[in-house]
Design a protein around this motif. Structure first.
Motif, PDB file in Angstrom:
ATOM      1  N   GLU A  84       0.536  -0.755   0.098  1.00 58.72           N
ATOM      2  CA  GLU A  84       0.132   0.199  -0.246  1.00 58.72           C
ATOM      3  C   GLU A  84       0.737   0.745   0.402  1.00 58.72           C
ATOM      4  O   GLU A  84       0.652   1.613  -0.441  1.00 58.72           O
ATOM      5  N   SER A  86       3.878   1.473  -1.290  1.00 60.01           N
ATOM      6  CA  SER A  86       4.418   1.514  -1.915  1.00 60.01           C
ATOM      7  C   SER A  86       4.063   1.958  -3.746  1.00 60.01           C
ATOM      8  O   SER A  86       4.265   3.119  -4.344  1.00 60.01           O
ATOM      9  N   ASN A  87       1.908   1.446  -3.260  1.00 56.56           N
ATOM     10  CA  ASN A  87       1.249   2.801  -4.524  1.00 56.56           C
ATOM     11  C   ASN A  87       1.031   3.335  -4.384  1.00 56.56           C
ATOM     12  O   ASN A  87       0.673   4.675  -5.282  1.00 56.56           O
ATOM     13  N   SER A  90       3.808   5.765  -5.942  1.00 55.78           N
ATOM     14  CA  SER A  90       3.652   6.070  -6.792  1.00 55.78           C
ATOM     15  C   SER A  90       2.500   6.689  -7.505  1.00 55.78           C
ATOM     16  O   SER A  90       2.411   7.099  -8.656  1.00 55.78           O
ATOM     17  N   MET A  91       1.745   7.609  -6.474  1.00 50.77           N
ATOM     18  CA  MET A  91       0.408   7.720  -6.880  1.00 50.77           C
ATOM     19  C   MET A  91       0.770   9.320  -7.411  1.00 50.77           C
ATOM     20  O   MET A  91       1.695  10.264  -6.807  1.00 50.77           O
TER      21      MET A  91
END
Length: 96
Positions: A84, A86-87, A90-91
């Motif tokens: 989560e 990491s996501n 990257s946003m």
């Protein structure tokens, strides 16, 4: 040096165990409710010691199994949290 000390302790334990067995070899009566029997005291002590080790080992194995389950659950949650994070990194950032 440490191996020598460990070996000396093991040899001393064996000598004490053999002496204990030698001096406690007289037979004793055992009443097990349904039967009476005679056996040397040292044999009974060894049997009870081994039974105690087995019961303690089973109790420890049950505790270890529970702790391993908790550890795998914590690792799974950590992996999900890392994914989560990491996501989220990257946003793209939007200005309001």
């Amino acid at each position: 040096m440490l191996r020598l000390i460990r070996n000396l302790i093991v040899i001393l334990g064996l000598v004490v165990g053999i002496a204990f067995g030698f001096f406690n070899f007289e037979p004793v009566n055992i009443d097990l409710l349904f039967t009476n029997t005679q056996a040397p005291l040292v044999v009974l002590l060894v049997i009870v010691f081994v039974l105690g080790l087995l019961i303690a080992g089973l109790a420890c194995m049950a505790r270890i199994a529970r702790l391993r389950g908790r550890l795998s659950s914590a690792r799974r949650r950590l992996k999900d949290a890392e994914a989560e994070i990491s996501n989220l990194r990257s946003m793209p950032i939007h200005d309001a």
